[in-house]
Motif scaffolding. Structure first.
Motif, PDB file in Angstrom:
ATOM      1  N   ILE B  45      33.478  34.785  47.296  1.00  0.00           N
ATOM      2  CA  ILE B  45      33.600  35.720  46.346  1.00  0.00           C
ATOM      3  C   ILE B  45      32.767  35.322  45.208  1.00  0.00           C
ATOM      4  CG2 ILE B  45      35.468  36.928  44.976  1.00  0.00           C
ATOM      5  CD1 ILE B  45      37.417  36.648  47.094  1.00  0.00           C
ATOM      6  N   ILE B  46      31.692  36.114  44.557  1.00  0.00           N
ATOM      7  CA  ILE B  46      31.059  35.851  43.552  1.00  0.00           C
ATOM      8  C   ILE B  46      31.422  36.604  42.349  1.00  0.00           C
ATOM      9  CG2 ILE B  46      28.604  36.065  42.510  1.00  0.00           C
ATOM     10  CD1 ILE B  46      27.787  35.253  45.366  1.00  0.00           C
ATOM     11  N   GLY B  47      31.483  36.043  41.332  1.00  0.00           N
ATOM     12  CA  GLY B  47      31.854  37.133  40.222  1.00  0.00           C
ATOM     13  C   GLY B  47      31.933  36.140  38.827  1.00  0.00           C
ATOM     14  N   GLU B  48      31.692  36.780  37.762  1.00  0.00           N
ATOM     15  CA  GLU B  48      31.704  36.257  36.404  1.00  0.00           C
ATOM     16  C   GLU B  48      33.054  36.172  35.755  1.00  0.00           C
ATOM     17  OE1 GLU B  48      27.987  37.004  34.069  1.00  0.00           O
ATOM     18  OE2 GLU B  48      28.397  38.966  35.273  1.00  0.00           O
ATOM     19  N   SER B  49      33.365  35.931  34.760  1.00  0.00           N
ATOM     20  CA  SER B  49      34.444  35.641  34.266  1.00  0.00           C
ATOM     21  C   SER B  49      35.077  37.289  34.081  1.00  0.00           C
ATOM     22  CB  SER B  49      34.748  34.854  32.759  1.00  0.00           C
ATOM     23  OG  SER B  49      33.370  35.192  31.972  1.00  0.00           O
ATOM     24  N   GLY B  50      36.208  37.544  34.282  1.00  0.00           N
ATOM     25  CA  GLY B  50      36.768  38.811  33.978  1.00  0.00           C
ATOM     26  C   GLY B  50      36.585  39.745  35.373  1.00  0.00           C
ATOM     27  N   SER B  51      35.901  39.153  36.399  1.00  0.00           N
ATOM     28  CA  SER B  51      35.753  39.612  37.677  1.00  0.00           C
ATOM     29  C   SER B  51      36.999  40.059  38.501  1.00  0.00           C
ATOM     30  CB  SER B  51      34.653  39.320  38.529  1.00  0.00           C
ATOM     31  OG  SER B  51      34.993  38.087  38.858  1.00  0.00           O
ATOM     32  N   GLY B  52      38.109  39.170  38.255  1.00  0.00           N
ATOM     33  CA  GLY B  52      38.980  39.470  39.040  1.00  0.00           C
ATOM     34  C   GLY B  52      38.955  38.651  40.338  1.00  0.00           C
ATOM     35  N   LYS B  53      38.021  37.545  40.343  1.00  0.00           N
ATOM     36  CA  LYS B  53      38.005  36.944  41.568  1.00  0.00           C
ATOM     37  C   LYS B  53      39.224  36.086  41.771  1.00  0.00           C
ATOM     38  CE  LYS B  53      34.661  33.717  39.747  1.00  0.00           C
ATOM     39  NZ  LYS B  53      34.836  33.852  38.273  1.00  0.00           N
ATOM     40  N   SER B  54      39.534  35.359  40.627  1.00  0.00           N
ATOM     41  CA  SER B  54      40.591  34.413  40.712  1.00  0.00           C
ATOM     42  C   SER B  54      42.038  35.261  40.856  1.00  0.00           C
ATOM     43  CB  SER B  54      40.699  33.549  39.566  1.00  0.00           C
ATOM     44  OG  SER B  54      39.553  32.801  39.624  1.00  0.00           O
ATOM     45  N   VAL B  55      42.033  36.194  40.243  1.00  0.00           N
ATOM     46  CA  VAL B  55      43.309  36.982  40.549  1.00  0.00           C
ATOM     47  C   VAL B  55      43.554  37.437  41.830  1.00  0.00           C
ATOM     48  CG1 VAL B  55      44.771  39.063  39.413  1.00  0.00           C
ATOM     49  CG2 VAL B  55      43.422  37.421  37.775  1.00  0.00           C
ATOM     50  N   SER B  56      42.311  38.120  42.426  1.00  0.00           N
ATOM     51  CA  SER B  56      42.602  38.410  43.863  1.00  0.00           C
ATOM     52  C   SER B  56      43.084  37.460  44.835  1.00  0.00           C
ATOM     53  CB  SER B  56      41.238  38.875  44.425  1.00  0.00           C
ATOM     54  OG  SER B  56      40.900  39.774  43.580  1.00  0.00           O
ATOM     55  N   ALA B  57      42.726  35.924  44.588  1.00  0.00           N
ATOM     56  CA  ALA B  57      42.719  35.087  45.325  1.00  0.00           C
ATOM     57  C   ALA B  57      44.308  34.400  45.058  1.00  0.00           C
ATOM     58  CB  ALA B  57      41.914  33.667  45.146  1.00  0.00           C
ATOM     59  N   GLN B  58      44.588  34.507  43.841  1.00  0.00           N
ATOM     60  CA  GLN B  58      45.854  34.275  43.104  1.00  0.00           C
ATOM     61  C   GLN B  58      47.177  35.191  43.724  1.00  0.00           C
ATOM     62  OE1 GLN B  58      45.666  33.710  38.976  1.00  0.00           O
ATOM     63  NE2 GLN B  58      44.426  31.730  39.332  1.00  0.00           N
ATOM     64  N   SER B  59      46.597  36.419  44.048  1.00  0.00           N
ATOM     65  CA  SER B  59      47.455  37.480  44.622  1.00  0.00           C
ATOM     66  C   SER B  59      47.921  36.933  45.844  1.00  0.00           C
ATOM     67  CB  SER B  59      47.079  38.696  44.345  1.00  0.00           C
ATOM     68  OG  SER B  59      46.592  39.217  43.022  1.00  0.00           O
ATOM     69  N   VAL B  60      47.016  36.446  46.494  1.00  0.00           N
ATOM     70  CA  VAL B  60      47.261  36.118  48.045  1.00  0.00           C
ATOM     71  C   VAL B  60      48.026  34.837  48.135  1.00  0.00           C
ATOM     72  CG1 VAL B  60      46.309  35.210  50.103  1.00  0.00           C
ATOM     73  CG2 VAL B  60      45.129  36.949  48.909  1.00  0.00           C
ATOM     74  N   MET B  61      48.046  33.979  47.116  1.00  0.00           N
ATOM     75  CA  MET B  61      48.871  32.808  47.021  1.00  0.00           C
ATOM     76  C   MET B  61      50.431  33.226  46.581  1.00  0.00           C
ATOM     77  SD  MET B  61      48.340  29.845  47.843  1.00  0.00           S
ATOM     78  CE  MET B  61      48.520  28.230  47.312  1.00  0.00           C
ATOM     79  N   GLY B  62      50.533  34.277  45.786  1.00  0.00           N
ATOM     80  CA  GLY B  62      51.701  34.648  45.239  1.00  0.00           C
ATOM     81  C   GLY B  62      51.839  33.885  43.732  1.00  0.00           C
ATOM     82  N   ILE B  63      50.978  33.400  43.199  1.00  0.00           N
ATOM     83  CA  ILE B  63      50.956  32.771  42.106  1.00  0.00           C
ATOM     84  C   ILE B  63      50.481  33.387  40.660  1.00  0.00           C
ATOM     85  CG2 ILE B  63      50.915  30.654  43.066  1.00  0.00           C
ATOM     86  CD1 ILE B  63      48.258  30.194  42.436  1.00  0.00           C
ATOM     87  N   VAL B  64      50.257  34.855  40.704  1.00  0.00           N
ATOM     88  CA  VAL B  64      49.965  35.603  39.646  1.00  0.00           C
ATOM     89  C   VAL B  64      51.261  35.385  38.908  1.00  0.00           C
ATOM     90  CG1 VAL B  64      48.818  37.409  38.659  1.00  0.00           C
ATOM     91  CG2 VAL B  64      48.255  36.736  40.821  1.00  0.00           C
ATOM     92  N   PRO B  65      50.927  35.033  37.379  1.00  0.00           N
ATOM     93  CA  PRO B  65      52.319  35.062  36.575  1.00  0.00           C
ATOM     94  C   PRO B  65      52.754  36.386  36.152  1.00  0.00           C
ATOM     95  CG  PRO B  65      50.531  34.564  35.081  1.00  0.00           C
ATOM     96  CD  PRO B  65      49.927  34.659  36.659  1.00  0.00           C
ATOM     97  N   SER B  66      53.999  36.845  36.827  1.00  0.00           N
ATOM     98  CA  SER B  66      54.576  38.182  36.632  1.00  0.00           C
ATOM     99  C   SER B  66      55.936  38.174  36.160  1.00  0.00           C
ATOM    100  CB  SER B  66      54.441  38.849  38.208  1.00  0.00           C
ATOM    101  OG  SER B  66      55.095  40.261  38.068  1.00  0.00           O
ATOM    102  N   PRO B  67      56.318  38.771  34.895  1.00  0.00           N
ATOM    103  CA  PRO B  67      55.340  39.471  33.916  1.00  0.00           C
ATOM    104  C   PRO B  67      54.237  38.210  33.358  1.00  0.00           C
ATOM    105  CG  PRO B  67      57.259  39.231  32.980  1.00  0.00           C
ATOM    106  CD  PRO B  67      57.577  38.732  34.417  1.00  0.00           C
ATOM    107  N   PRO B  68      53.229  38.744  32.825  1.00  0.00           N
ATOM    108  CA  PRO B  68      52.653  39.994  32.530  1.00  0.00           C
ATOM    109  C   PRO B  68      51.942  40.785  33.732  1.00  0.00           C
ATOM    110  CG  PRO B  68      51.042  38.382  31.633  1.00  0.00           C
ATOM    111  CD  PRO B  68      52.233  37.539  32.354  1.00  0.00           C
ATOM    112  N   ALA B  69      51.712  40.298  34.752  1.00  0.00           N
ATOM    113  CA  ALA B  69      50.880  40.808  35.822  1.00  0.00           C
ATOM    114  C   ALA B  69      51.792  41.718  36.585  1.00  0.00           C
ATOM    115  CB  ALA B  69      50.106  39.853  36.468  1.00  0.00           C
ATOM    116  N   LYS B  70      51.495  42.634  37.071  1.00  0.00           N
ATOM    117  CA  LYS B  70      51.924  43.503  38.037  1.00  0.00           C
ATOM    118  C   LYS B  70      51.181  44.028  39.288  1.00  0.00           C
ATOM    119  CE  LYS B  70      55.752  47.031  38.145  1.00  0.00           C
ATOM    120  NZ  LYS B  70      56.334  48.415  37.589  1.00  0.00           N
ATOM    121  N   GLN B  71      51.455  43.979  40.485  1.00  0.00           N
ATOM    122  CA  GLN B  71      50.842  44.485  41.535  1.00  0.00           C
ATOM    123  C   GLN B  71      51.394  45.976  41.784  1.00  0.00           C
ATOM    124  OE1 GLN B  71      50.811  42.223  45.378  1.00  0.00           O
ATOM    125  NE2 GLN B  71      50.347  44.024  46.276  1.00  0.00           N
TER     126      GLN B  71
END
Lengths: 356, 353
Positions: B45-71
């Motif tokens: 996965i290629i992307g610059e800052s803010g591309s969502g590349k890390s959040v996509s992966a962290q969602s798979v891991m279930g480690i996106v801080p929620s809140p503030p994040a919401k799937q």
């Protein structure tokens, strides 16, 4: 950039356009122990480095972390006191011996030699707006104040690609690339001759790096700047520099014109460093060579060549004697016993199509 | 394994949408991201800052801080092996990220390597204790002794010299390269089926980076592991990935196999990115920067988020409605209006065959 190189190539001595002469420069940091901070040893961050910089050229300094490239830049600028050696700079106002500046000379040197830092998020004071940040060097050095200061700041701000309306804004409202432009403006506002840029694009996003690299090139022509460009990124160094200096464990192991050094490296470490960079051209994409080992501890260097532990061409002599500086030409040397005998692989460089 | 039809398909992410609800506004970090990961293969996965590349992966891991994040939408289906040799499917998006079932997956089926090994290890515990903890939690019937033995084995496996001593070292006593090796040992401690590597070599020197990447690939070959490799460095991704996904502001702009992404990129962003990076080999060409800046993350885009910086934008089209995801060639998707006609031709041609 290329034109400048031709007019100064083969130059010898201050008269023919040398800006900086560095001779036998060393910087050791003491290692202290205990409450009394007793000195128990030295980290030889920079050891016996000599080179010259021609007016208008860009010298790239490359190496792995801990090789002393940042310390070299900072010692040249007198941000660190040198342990040994000498640095001379030839200005229109005369030659300065950077190691023993009078207070008056120091002021002049501070204006003529400037630095651009790596992290645009850490290098700007969040409580100072752009006018204050960029104007500060003018004020401190007594160059300008009041309306004149504001005019000069406004002019440089436009030259680095920002807008005058931004002058009263604070760093937090700018992106990484814009902040780096502010850092560049702050360095250039006092009309320096020598600019040492320490990893100026490493902290930036890929799409922004090219903007800053091209800006630095443009400004070099406009302001007749001489750059020392410190980076760990061989591809960036290749793009921006005329000559390349390779450092390893505090030593300058190879120095030469860009294409010569890249296509036919003479020091085994240069070859190793080049081989480790992933290739991008079709057919060889992603290919790189993997070599074992890490640089030695600069506080505890081996006798003989500092690269002996990782070198595949190592002989007995490398473990006993410091390698001499072997010259390939008057502009290319390598610190290796076998610099002339080894046939090392470099990179495939097609004809240069860069228009300066 | 391939005889079970979807046997080598390990992970399916469909229409994932993750937004961050912050005081200053809403960040649409991930908008409509879909991808598959297969056993033994690497997705870059290629992307610059803010591309969502890390959040996509962290969602798979279930480690996106929620809140503030919401799937807000999407499915994350993991096809995991069961003890009896079968395959069961779990939708990770529906599991409680703090629940026991997710804990078993995280560090068990899925391991993760982070960018900065100094901050991802606890400075207060030895490397051995931290790796051992993961083993004790995930491997049934393990004892402190067996965990320690396994840790020493793992450290040896990732090429750390004198592993019997390194196991008692604190993270600060190891060099950056060695710390990253220890990190990999921890991620591999429970034989994960999927390894997520988020910029694992960005803080390392090129020579050490080459060593670490070779190690990851060796381990992949041995364990038939799937890898999601996230990086901003195109050349590095080109060297490790089988297929590549290019992201920009929470959207997948282009997705194809690695060769195609580099040799025949279709999306203007991918092409511009490629022209803007300095290269180590080949002719030295003047870099063409991508104009402008990455937009403010709070901005909401009516059309294509790359519109303002795109050299091939079509006024009145690209800024009016979101670009469609098209498949101009089989297995090569691109989110761009420029290929809207091509895709019609291609599908007509396919129908005629």
């Amino acid at each position: 950039m290329a034109d400048v190189m031709q007019t100064t190539s083969g130059a010898n001595g201050a008269a023919a356009g040398e800006l900086l002469q560095v001779e036998g420069l060393s910087k050791y940091f003491p290692i202290t122990k205990g409450f009394l901070r007793r000195v128990i040893g030295f980290t030889k961050a920079v050891h016996d480095v000599s080179f010259t910089l021609a007016n208008g050229e860009t010298l790239g300094v490359v190496g792995e972390s801990g090789c002393g490239k940042t310390t070299l830049g900072r010692t040249i600028l007198q941000l660190y006191d040198m342990t040994a050696g000498s640095v001379r700079i030839n200005l229109d106002e005369g030659q300065l011996d950077v190691g023993s500046l009078t207070p008056e000379e120091r002021k002049l040197f501070r204006r003529r030699a400037q630095m651009i830092f790596q992290d645009p998020f850490a290098s700007l004071n969040p409580r100072m707006n752009i006018l204050e940040t960029v104007g500060e060097p003018l004020l401190v050095n007594g160059v300008a104040k009041g309306t004149e200061l504001e005019q000069r700041v406004a002019r440089i701000i436009e030259q680095v690609g920002l807008r005058v309306e931004h002058l009263r804004r604070y760093p937090h409202s700018f992106s990484g690339g814009q902040r780096q432009r502010i850092g560049i403006a702050r360095a250039l506002v006092v009309n320096p001759r020598l600019v040492i840029a320490d990893e100026p694009v490493s902290a930036l996003d890929v799409s922004i790096q090219a903007q800053i690299l091209n800006l630095l090139q443009e400004l070099q022509g406009e302001f007749h700047l001489t750059y020392m460009f410190v980076s760990h990124d061989m591809s960036v160094i290749r793009y921006i520099c005329d000559r390349i200096a390779v450092m390893y464990a505090g030593r300058l192991v190879e120095l030469g014109p860009k294409d010569e050094l890249l296509e036919r490296p003479r020091h085994p470490y240069t070859a190793l460093l080049l081989a480790a960079v992933p290739r991008t051209a079709k057919g060889s994409r992603g290919k790189r060579l993997v070599t074992a080992g890490e640089p030695p501890d600069p506080a505890n260097l081996p006798t003989g060549c500092v690269f002996q532990e990782r070198c595949v061409h190592v002989q007995d002599i490398c473990r006993e004697e410091d390698p001499p500086q072997v010259s390939m030409s008057d502009r290319h040397f390598a610190a290796c016993h076998f610099a002339k005998d080894l046939n090392l692989d470099g990179i495939t460089v097609a004809p240069v199509t860069l228009s300066a | 394994m391939s005889d079970t039809g979807r046997g080598d398909l390990l992970l399916e992410v469909r229409n994932l949408q993750v937004h961050f609800y912050l005081f200053e506004g809403v960040v649409q970090a991930v908008n409509d991201v879909s991808f598959d990961v297969h056993r033994g293969r690497t997705l870059g996965i290629i992307g610059e800052s803010g591309s969502g590349k890390s959040v996509s992966a962290q969602s798979v891991m279930g480690i996106v801080p929620s809140p503030p994040a919401k799937q807000l939408a999407g499915e994350i289906r993991l096809h995991r092996a069961t003890p009896d040799g079968g395959i069961e499917t779990v939708d990770l998006g529906r599991l409680d990220p703090r629940g026991q079932e997710y804990r078993d997956v995280r560090g068990g089926e899925i391991g993760m390597i982070f960018q900065e090994p100094m901050t991802s290890f606890s400075p207060l515990h030895t490397v051995g204790d931290q790796i051992g903890e993961a083993i004790l939690l995930h491997i049934p019937d393990s004892t402190p002794q067996s965990a320690r033995e396994r840790t020493v084995d793992l450290l040896r496996r990732v090429g750390i010299p004198r592993p019997d001593r390194a196991v008692d070292a604190y993270p600060h006593e190891l060099s950056g390269g060695m710390r990253q090796r220890a990190m990999i040992a921890m991620a591999l401690s429970c034989d994960p089926a999927l390894l997520i590597a988020d910029e694992p070599t960005t803080a390392l020197d090129v020579t050490i980076e080459a060593q670490i990447l070779e190690l990851i690939q060796e381990l992949q070959d041995d364990l038939n592991m799937a890898i999601i490799y996230i990086s901003h460095d195109l050349a590095v991704v080109g060297g490790v990935a089988d297929e590549v996904m290019v992201m920009y502001l929470g959207l997948v702009m282009e997705h194809a196999d690695a060769e195609t992404i580099f040799d025949e990129p279709l999306h203007p962003y991918t092409r511009a990115l490629w022209q803007s990076i300095p290269k180590i080999d080949g002719p030295l060409e003047q870099l063409v920067p991508i104009s402008g800046n990455i937009p403010n993350p709070f901005a909401v885009h009516k059309g294509c988020p790359f519109y303002a910086r795109c050299t091939e934008r079509i006024q009145g089209v690209c800024d009016e409605s979101p670009p469609p995801v098209l498949e101009p060639r089989q297995g090569h998707t691109v989110r761009c209006f420029l290929y809207a006609d091509d895709v019609d031709l291609a599908s007509n041609g396919a129908a005629g065959d």
